[in-house]
Design an enzyme around this catalytic site. Structure first.
Site, PDB file in Angstrom:
ATOM      1  N   GLU A  86       0.574  -0.792   0.109  1.00  0.00           N
ATOM      2  CA  GLU A  86      -0.273  -0.300  -0.197  1.00  0.00           C
ATOM      3  C   GLU A  86       1.306   1.775   0.103  1.00  0.00           C
ATOM      4  O   GLU A  86       2.100   1.465   0.892  1.00  0.00           O
ATOM      5  CB  GLU A  86      -0.930   0.137   1.543  1.00  0.00           C
ATOM      6  CG  GLU A  86      -2.046   1.230   1.032  1.00  0.00           C
ATOM      7  CD  GLU A  86      -3.003   1.069   1.956  1.00  0.00           C
ATOM      8  OE1 GLU A  86      -3.120   0.012   2.582  1.00  0.00           O
ATOM      9  OE2 GLU A  86      -4.179   2.524   2.554  1.00  0.00           O
ATOM     10  N   LYS A 264      -7.099  -0.240  11.273  1.00  0.00           N
ATOM     11  CA  LYS A 264      -6.810  -0.622  10.385  1.00  0.00           C
ATOM     12  C   LYS A 264      -5.612   0.533   9.969  1.00  0.00           C
ATOM     13  O   LYS A 264      -4.744  -0.094   9.436  1.00  0.00           O
ATOM     14  CB  LYS A 264      -7.372  -0.874   9.022  1.00  0.00           C
ATOM     15  CG  LYS A 264      -8.026  -1.066   7.930  1.00  0.00           C
ATOM     16  CD  LYS A 264      -5.966  -0.466   6.495  1.00  0.00           C
ATOM     17  CE  LYS A 264      -6.105  -0.935   5.663  1.00  0.00           C
ATOM     18  NZ  LYS A 264      -5.522  -0.064   4.741  1.00  0.00           N
ATOM     19  N   ASP A 280       3.823 -12.791  11.843  1.00  0.00           N
ATOM     20  CA  ASP A 280       2.568 -13.865  11.816  1.00  0.00           C
ATOM     21  C   ASP A 280       1.734 -13.014  11.728  1.00  0.00           C
ATOM     22  O   ASP A 280       0.880 -12.585  12.662  1.00  0.00           O
ATOM     23  CB  ASP A 280       2.494 -15.565  12.706  1.00  0.00           C
ATOM     24  CG  ASP A 280       0.483 -16.187  11.950  1.00  0.00           C
ATOM     25  OD1 ASP A 280      -0.390 -15.377  11.770  1.00  0.00           O
ATOM     26  OD2 ASP A 280       0.388 -16.647  12.906  1.00  0.00           O
ATOM     27  N   HIS A 378      -2.084  10.731  -0.609  1.00  0.00           N
ATOM     28  CA  HIS A 378      -2.827   9.180  -1.361  1.00  0.00           C
ATOM     29  C   HIS A 378      -2.426   8.875  -2.385  1.00  0.00           C
ATOM     30  O   HIS A 378      -2.116   8.333  -3.013  1.00  0.00           O
ATOM     31  CB  HIS A 378      -3.741   8.621  -0.262  1.00  0.00           C
ATOM     32  CG  HIS A 378      -4.224   6.990  -0.057  1.00  0.00           C
ATOM     33  ND1 HIS A 378      -4.320   6.239  -0.957  1.00  0.00           N
ATOM     34  CD2 HIS A 378      -3.802   6.805   1.199  1.00  0.00           C
ATOM     35  CE1 HIS A 378      -4.106   4.942   0.064  1.00  0.00           C
ATOM     36  NE2 HIS A 378      -3.852   5.390   0.946  1.00  0.00           N
TER      37      HIS A 378
HETATM   38  P1  NAD Z   1       9.002 -23.446  17.114  1.00  0.00           P
HETATM   39  O1  NAD Z   1       7.408 -24.471  17.400  1.00  0.00           O
HETATM   40  O2  NAD Z   1       9.714 -22.897  16.053  1.00  0.00           O
HETATM   41  O3  NAD Z   1       9.615 -22.818  18.916  1.00  0.00           O
HETATM   42  C1  NAD Z   1       9.879 -22.025  18.993  1.00  0.00           C
HETATM   43  C2  NAD Z   1      11.339 -22.395  19.749  1.00  0.00           C
HETATM   44  O4  NAD Z   1      12.757 -21.773  20.640  1.00  0.00           O
HETATM   45  C3  NAD Z   1      10.323 -23.170  20.796  1.00  0.00           C
HETATM   46  O5  NAD Z   1      10.592 -23.873  21.565  1.00  0.00           O
HETATM   47  C4  NAD Z   1      11.682 -22.474  22.065  1.00  0.00           C
HETATM   48  O6  NAD Z   1      12.447 -23.184  23.026  1.00  0.00           O
HETATM   49  C5  NAD Z   1      12.678 -21.608  21.267  1.00  0.00           C
HETATM   50  N1  NAD Z   1      13.116 -20.259  21.800  1.00  0.00           N
HETATM   51  C6  NAD Z   1      12.481 -20.227  22.467  1.00  0.00           C
HETATM   52  N2  NAD Z   1      12.865 -18.158  22.550  1.00  0.00           N
HETATM   53  C7  NAD Z   1      14.885 -18.648  22.243  1.00  0.00           C
HETATM   54  C8  NAD Z   1      15.889 -18.319  22.275  1.00  0.00           C
HETATM   55  N3  NAD Z   1      16.133 -16.948  22.900  1.00  0.00           N
HETATM   56  N4  NAD Z   1      17.163 -18.526  21.445  1.00  0.00           N
HETATM   57  C9  NAD Z   1      16.402 -19.338  21.377  1.00  0.00           C
HETATM   58  N5  NAD Z   1      15.330 -20.194  20.684  1.00  0.00           N
HETATM   59  C10 NAD Z   1      14.549 -19.744  21.683  1.00  0.00           C
HETATM   60  O7  NAD Z   1       7.813 -21.246  16.908  1.00  0.00           O
HETATM   61  P2  NAD Z   1       7.022 -20.913  18.094  1.00  0.00           P
HETATM   62  O8  NAD Z   1       7.226 -19.333  17.611  1.00  0.00           O
HETATM   63  O9  NAD Z   1       5.906 -21.730  18.730  1.00  0.00           O
HETATM   64  O10 NAD Z   1       5.049 -21.259  16.869  1.00  0.00           O
HETATM   65  C11 NAD Z   1       5.121 -19.569  15.942  1.00  0.00           C
HETATM   66  C12 NAD Z   1       4.611 -20.544  14.584  1.00  0.00           C
HETATM   67  O11 NAD Z   1       2.909 -20.851  14.279  1.00  0.00           O
HETATM   68  C13 NAD Z   1       4.446 -18.807  13.817  1.00  0.00           C
HETATM   69  O12 NAD Z   1       4.538 -19.257  12.523  1.00  0.00           O
HETATM   70  C14 NAD Z   1       2.541 -19.513  13.921  1.00  0.00           C
HETATM   71  O13 NAD Z   1       1.893 -18.830  12.259  1.00  0.00           O
HETATM   72  C15 NAD Z   1       2.377 -20.258  13.984  1.00  0.00           C
HETATM   73  N6  NAD Z   1       0.749 -20.844  14.762  1.00  0.00           N
HETATM   74  C16 NAD Z   1       0.506 -19.931  15.073  1.00  0.00           C
HETATM   75  C17 NAD Z   1      -0.938 -19.749  15.546  1.00  0.00           C
HETATM   76  C18 NAD Z   1      -1.895 -19.004  15.718  1.00  0.00           C
HETATM   77  O14 NAD Z   1      -1.587 -17.631  15.528  1.00  0.00           O
HETATM   78  N7  NAD Z   1      -2.920 -18.807  16.286  1.00  0.00           N
HETATM   79  C19 NAD Z   1      -1.433 -21.692  15.168  1.00  0.00           C
HETATM   80  C20 NAD Z   1      -0.540 -22.750  15.218  1.00  0.00           C
HETATM   81  C21 NAD Z   1       0.239 -22.303  14.138  1.00  0.00           C
END
Ligand code: NAD
Length: 425
Positions: A86, A264, A280, A378
């Site tokens: 946008e 928005k 996300d 715009h």
């Molecule tokens: P992930 O599954 O890769 O887990 C991240 C891991 O990073 C964790 O296990 C944690 O131990 C580790 N971690 C945290 N801090 C850290 C650091 N400083 N250094 C190294 N490791 C570290 O990712 P996630 O964040 O659990 O999941 C995010 C994804 O899930 C996104 O892509 C999202 O789109 C998706 N998702 C979203 C929904 C929703 O929003 N409703 C539902 C399901 C999945």
């Protein structure tokens, strides 16, 4: 093949390579060479990486990344990459940030990195009793959650708190357990979902009920990013502009029709940084809008006031579940490069900068609306898009856009006619 015998049943489609899938799609849709070539062209992401990120990948879509300047956040100057299709969005942040740069820029904070997972328990005749049974197991629950992710615990995160709510529903009372987890530098969806799924059988055993859903809540109200800034009244064009902006805020605060557009505009900035960093966008957007309605009526994510000195004070507070690890953040090379531009070391720093961008964006939109109207700025940018769509190339784009703005007719038919005139003469 005729249109009537085209079939979307394509056995083994998911097992093909990106290139093979594109051939199938091209044949199905009868794509011409231009459309086929466009989809086949590699962007800044390897098709094989795209294939690992999502299912049935055939191509990638490039979105411009602009960099917002003039941002000063907690005493540090930052350049902010924004991925958006946008026009005006990046310019608005630059202009808004410039007008509060001298007064110190943005001051930000974060309530914590806490995510909430919900476990839905049904079929309970004594829900209050069940609620206490679950609360009594707090230590056991903490240990089970932490055992799911020892790495997270080593990083200082993991289980933090337990809440159990009894909610009335159309299908009878439900006992909803909230696992509150510090996910550190991860957005944490997968992390907390795993914990919720692990705990579900125990919750059924303790209560005799039946668990159905085990999933995070996107209303991440334990992960609130906040930003505030002062815009000196003389820097924004005087008391008339300030009062117009305050009135615009009062309108949005009181009216959901206006608040939706107000918010928005905020999300124009927020989502652009969320996307640029591989986070996300839907999770952040769902959280923002749910938070905006937390009082029972949808309202604004920002507040605007007049200070004792007569300056304009803006503030924003919204859930900001973003990470530096996990999801696409870690694997998308462009997201990694954008994080390097931001020079952030923690997800908390990123969340705070994004809140500041949301506030700047809101300032820009409200000021434009309260003064010249949104269309002036715009339209100048929109005119470029119209000029390109009409076939202008190179220097023609700027010249044609200027003509359209001058004529106050930013329209496709006018652009085509003016382009023909330019070329003819
Ligand atoms: P992930 O599954 O890769 O887990 C991240 C891991 O990073 C964790 O296990 C944690 O131990 C580790 N971690 C945290 N801090 C850290 C650091 N400083 N250094 C190294 N490791 C570290 O990712 P996630 O964040 O659990 O999941 C995010 C994804 O899930 C996104 O892509 C999202 O789109 C998706 N998702 C979203 C929904 C929703 O929003 N409703 C539902 C399901 C999945």
């Amino acid at each position: 093949m005729t249109l009537s015998n085209l079939t979307s049943r394509i056995p083994g489609f998911h097992r093909m390579t990106c290139e093979e899938r594109l051939e199938v799609v091209a044949a199905f849709a009868g794509l011409d060479d231009a459309a086929h070539g466009q989809l086949a062209a590699p962007g800044n992401i390897d098709p094989h990486l795209a294939d690992h990120m999502i299912e049935n990948a055939v191509a990638t879509l490039s979105i411009p990344i602009g960099v917002a300047t003039n941002m000063r956040v907690d005493g540090r100057d930052v350049l902010v990459p924004m991925a958006t299709e946008e026009s005006s969005v990046v310019a608005a942040v630059c202009n808004s940030a410039r007008q509060c740069y001298e007064s110190g820029g943005f001051v930000t904070s974060l309530s914590g990195n806490l995510m909430i997972a919900q476990v839905q328990l049904t079929g309970i005749s004594d829900p209050e009793n069940a609620r206490l049974r679950i609360l009594e197991r707090r230590d056991e629950i903490a240990a089970a959650c932490n055992a799911c992710d020892p790495m997270l615990v080593r990083l200082g995160g993991g289980f933090q708190d337990l809440e159990v709510r009894v909610i009335a529903s159309r299908g009878g009372p439900m006992v909803v357990t909230h696992l509150i987890v510090d996910t550190r530098d991860a957005m944490g969806a997968n992390t907390v979902n795993t914990m919720a799924e692990t705990l579900a059988p125990s919750i059924e055993n303790w209560t005799g009920g039946r668990v159905f859903l085990r999933i995070l809540s996107n209303l991440a109200d334990r992960r609130l990013a906040r930003a505030r800034a002062i815009w000196p009244v003389e820097a924004i064009g005087g008391a008339g502009v300030r009062d117009g902006m305050i009135s615009a805020f009062h309108f949005a605060e009181a009216d959901p029709y206006r608040a939706a557009t107000h918010n928005k505009g905020i999300m124009n900035g927020v989502s652009a940084v969320v996307l640029a960093t591989g986070n996300d966008t839907r999770a952040v957007e769902a959280g923002a809008h749910a938070y905006a309605a937390r009082g029972g009526r949808y309202s604004t994510l920002t507040h605007w006031e007049i200070t004792a000195e007569g300056d304009l004070a803006g503030s924003i507070e919204l859930p900001m579940p973003v990470g530096l690890v996990g999801g696409a953040t870690k694997i998308h090379p462009t997201a990694q490069a954008c994080l390097k531009i931001l020079r952030v070391a923690t997800a908390a720093e990123l969340a705070r900068i994004i809140a500041a961008v949301g506030l700047a964006q809101n300032f820009g939109a409200m000021k434009a609306l309260a003064t010249t109207g949104i269309q002036k700025g715009h339209m100048a940018l929109h005119a470029n898009n119209v000029a390109i769509a009409a076939g202008a190339v190179g220097e023609e784009v700027g010249r044609l856009a200027a003509i359209l703005v001058e004529k106050r007719q930013v329209r496709q038919d006018i652009a085509a006619a003016e382009l023909a005139r330019l070329r003819g003469g």
